[in-house]
Design an enzyme around this catalytic site. Sequence first.
Site, PDB file in Angstrom:
ATOM      1  N   LYS A 191     -32.822   9.816 -11.383  1.00 36.26           N
ATOM      2  CA  LYS A 191     -33.528   8.644 -10.848  1.00 36.26           C
ATOM      3  C   LYS A 191     -34.843   9.039 -10.194  1.00 36.26           C
ATOM      4  O   LYS A 191     -35.806   8.253 -10.181  1.00 36.26           O
ATOM      5  CB  LYS A 191     -32.630   7.865  -9.885  1.00 36.26           C
ATOM      6  CG  LYS A 191     -32.281   8.580  -8.582  1.00 36.26           C
ATOM      7  CD  LYS A 191     -33.264   8.299  -7.469  1.00 36.26           C
ATOM      8  CE  LYS A 191     -32.988   9.161  -6.257  1.00 36.26           C
ATOM      9  NZ  LYS A 191     -33.944   8.926  -5.153  1.00 36.26           N
TER      10      LYS A 191
ATOM     11  N   THR B  89     -35.178   3.177  -5.640  1.00 32.64           N
ATOM     12  CA  THR B  89     -36.271   4.133  -5.675  1.00 32.64           C
ATOM     13  C   THR B  89     -37.404   3.691  -6.586  1.00 32.64           C
ATOM     14  O   THR B  89     -38.536   4.128  -6.418  1.00 32.64           O
ATOM     15  CB  THR B  89     -35.744   5.512  -6.134  1.00 32.64           C
ATOM     16  OG1 THR B  89     -34.523   5.793  -5.464  1.00 32.64           O
ATOM     17  CG2 THR B  89     -36.730   6.604  -5.815  1.00 32.64           C
TER      18      THR B  89
END
Length: 332
Positions: free
Chosen positions: A187, A244
């Site tokens: 990620k 994120t």
Amino acid sequence: MTCKVGVIGAGAWGTALAQSLASDGSDVLLWARESEVVADINAQHRNSVFLPSASLAPTIRATGDLGEMAGLSALLLVVPAQFLASVIAQLPKGEHDLVLCAKGIEAGTGRLMSDVAAVAAPDAQLAVLSGPTFAHEVAAGLPTAVTLACAGGEAQWDRLAPLIVRHTLRPYYSDDVIGAEIGGAVKNVLAIACGVVEGLNLGQNARAALIARGYAEMLRFGTARGARAETLAGLCGLGDLVLTCNSTSSRNFSLGLAIGQGQSAAAALSGKNSVAEGAATAPVLAELAAREGIDMPIVQAVCSLLKGDAPAATVVEDMLARPLRAEQEAST
């Protein structure tokens, strides 16, 4: 000071974890590499360098001596991924629980953090704490949920969960250590790509598409390496990815934003106190994927941008020109 938990690494995330653990009055020992950070925490109850927004609990004590961690029940390792091996090598030997909180893959070796720790501390019981966690929100006591993946199964969970859970920090059990690690590592790279999309003003449609297609890459890589799909669909995978990829509070997103706005990666990274783990993870992740025949075009594109192979707009055009495929094919 009666202390059961030590936090190793006084960056923003390590300091926030220490603050959360101390929120019920518990004593917490926090190791920092920088002597000025140790002095600031102990004298002023602040970490002005890495988390200036937080007023820290008086039950947090900072130290620069890893030897003081001897005898603690659990150690939370929150140093950057590329320094994990060297820090573990300096820890007192013992059979304590080591909770890995760094999100990355070791450059040069391709090892996950659990592989690094297993070699450096063979007697330790390993666990991974990962999930959607902006440090300043955790430090402020805002509600946060994380995955706590225990290599030692439910017996280890029964030891660790009471030490970590707090009113606003809620861990969820897993025994899929590989899945928890891969979700956090991948990620970070995808967040750089989403920052580039923002920097180029490509719109919300493009960002949503990138998150979805990036998740498909995470899933392909993770399951090929032994992770469970349901783990990657949880807090430590999709949950962390969504957080994120949507905020400048993310160091990786901010790096991509700067690249999309025309800065070089080197310029965007220079002079920063904090580490954008995705910049170190992207090249090794791309190499592992290529070696194992796993198609990860977004990760490859991020690598090109970090190396400065072409302007961001050109890299995006190349992505849009890829052949059309079925959405659910193994290779997209």
